[in-house]
Design a protein around this motif. Sequence first.
Motif, PDB file in Angstrom:
ATOM      1  N   SER A 342      32.441   6.620  37.197  1.00  0.00           N
ATOM      2  CA  SER A 342      31.727   6.087  36.032  1.00  0.00           C
ATOM      3  C   SER A 342      30.521   5.275  36.462  1.00  0.00           C
ATOM      4  N   SER A 345      26.430   0.690  32.744  1.00  0.00           N
ATOM      5  CA  SER A 345      25.083   0.486  32.227  1.00  0.00           C
ATOM      6  C   SER A 345      24.756  -1.008  32.192  1.00  0.00           C
ATOM      7  N   GLY A 347      24.286  -2.716  29.679  1.00  0.00           N
ATOM      8  CA  GLY A 347      25.102  -3.316  28.614  1.00  0.00           C
ATOM      9  C   GLY A 347      26.589  -3.313  28.938  1.00  0.00           C
ATOM     10  N   ASN A 348      26.946  -3.069  30.217  1.00  0.00           N
ATOM     11  CA  ASN A 348      28.337  -3.079  30.699  1.00  0.00           C
ATOM     12  C   ASN A 348      29.169  -1.970  30.060  1.00  0.00           C
ATOM     13  N   LYS A 349      28.522  -0.857  29.731  1.00  0.00           N
ATOM     14  CA  LYS A 349      29.211   0.288  29.151  1.00  0.00           C
ATOM     15  C   LYS A 349      29.502   1.298  30.255  1.00  0.00           C
ATOM     16  N   GLU A 350      30.726   1.827  30.266  1.00  0.00           N
ATOM     17  CA  GLU A 350      31.085   2.838  31.260  1.00  0.00           C
ATOM     18  C   GLU A 350      30.653   4.218  30.779  1.00  0.00           C
ATOM     19  N   ILE A 351      29.986   4.946  31.670  1.00  0.00           N
ATOM     20  CA  ILE A 351      29.492   6.280  31.366  1.00  0.00           C
ATOM     21  C   ILE A 351      30.115   7.238  32.379  1.00  0.00           C
ATOM     22  N   THR A 378      29.658  12.742  29.623  1.00  0.00           N
ATOM     23  CA  THR A 378      30.280  12.099  28.458  1.00  0.00           C
ATOM     24  C   THR A 378      30.702  13.129  27.429  1.00  0.00           C
TER      25      THR A 378
END
Length: 611
Positions: A342, A345, A347-351, A378
């Motif tokens: 992963s 990002s 914004g601490n978002k897992e992709i 995703t």
Amino acid sequence: MRIKQKLISGFVIISLLVGLVGFLGLYANNHIVTSFEKGEEHFGSILEASNEVSSYSKRAQGHTMLYLTLHNKTDRKKAFDRIESLREQTAILDGKIQDPDALRLLNDTKSLTNEMQYTIESLIELHDNEMEKNGTFDFKNHEKLIRNLDTTASRIRQNGLALVERELELEEELNHAAELKAAQFYRLVFLISIIAIISALIIGLLFDRSISNPINKLKNAAIKIRNGDLGTKIDIKSKDEIGELSNEFNEMAQDLHKSNDEIISSKEYTENIVNSMNDSLIVTSQHGTIKRVNKATILLLGYTEEELIGKHIGLIITNADKLLPDKIDTDRKNIIKSIETSFISKGNKEISIIFSSSVMYDKYGNIQDIVCVAKDITERKLAEDQVAKSLQEKEVLLREIHHRVKNNMQIISSLLNHQMENIRDKNINDDKINGNKINDDNIIDIFTESQNRIISMSLVHEKLYQSRDLRNIDFKDYINDLSINLFQSYNIHSGNIKLNMNVEDILLDIDLAIPTGLIINELITNSLKYAFPNGMKGEINILFRSMNGNMLELVVNDNGIGLPENLDFRKTRSLGLHLVTVLAENQLHGMVDINRIKGTEFQIKFRGIKS
């Protein structure tokens, strides 16, 4: 004049001067060393022999006195040996001493040695005569000879010491003369060295004007080119190699200018390729420090390029240290391909991504950078989740189907059981009314066998919906449950017929499990019904194992009365044996053999994967 000629001329002049300096220095050094070595060799042996003269005279006197006192013949011999050694040392000195004063001392020592020998021989002869006549030796009667011995030994020792002193003086005079001569050579070497240094300075100044100044111009021009001024030119009109070098330098600068334009164009082209990629491209050092990212990475993560350059890749990838190759191997196979992980990002978002990395080497085989490529998956993960959810729903539905099939078969089995009970009740009632019993045992047997066949198939579905993968059945557990059901169905107690099972842990799918289960049902049923008549005791054995080539072997035997010799199980009208043949050969595509020795044994071999 060419530079080569200038350098050779200067080198020859300086070499000659340096060689002359070295030759004179070496000559002076060898002269001093040789003088000292000769003096050391000459005077060393003289000094050693002079010291020995003093020592041997004293020891000869001492052994003589010991003999006169203790009457020991060993001391007598040693006294004469010391006189002989004294003569040997004077002989050594006689061949090496040249100084008149030293020769005078040496000749005096020789005379004293003769005198000392005469005195010792006289004393010993007097001693021996008195000892023979009187048994004792009186020193007082011979004091004159004893004092003469002491005086002679003392003078010899003094001569030895005087020789040592004189030879030391001669050695010091010789060394002083050698040092004076060496000093003259050193002064000459120093003078020539000054001339050589002055000559070298003059030649250096000439070279500086003809070589150094043009080279400085070349250096300054090279600095300008390094700083980006590729239009720099130099003007050197000399006809030597420096002039030729300046012309080549100007052409090189022109070629560099042209190549730089091509490199800039190539770099822009590469930049366009990298930034047009849909996948993320990250270049890191071997320690994971980010050195380059493409446009796709920036858009996906929300960072600016400045925020990522110089940071560790662990900032944007989970478990980054485990994903990067940790060392260089000689075969250059240090590549990580298609690992699912992963991005993180801004914004601490897992992709979710598919990550690959490989080591980039320079032409010398040293690590240069690590190139990482990541693809955003995703949408694919969402699709996979939907498929997984759908598969889970179908698995639940399939379990329910197997469960319902098993329940329906149990209902059919219950109906058959109910029908058998009705037949038994009808027999009882008819017997009471008419006094006659209708023989319906054959019909009950048919119902019982049919019921057991249904139970064997029902048991397959029961094991399937209880298993984890819904595809395979643990057949060892299945055979155990099926055997227990058959023994209960025919009211067989373990005291009469014993069941032995040797079954490996083998998994079968439903296409193999149902016919194999029916075969085992028919063979055990046949043994229970016919192999042990009139309460006969015996054993039933079941062997199920894997063989080479994905083959499976099923063996069911008993030690009962056996089948008739003239019975052909393939042509018999018995439904059970006919089912065994049909299921084994047509359903399992296997082979059936029978062994009638010690009961009945059926051997069935078939492939584990249905063809």
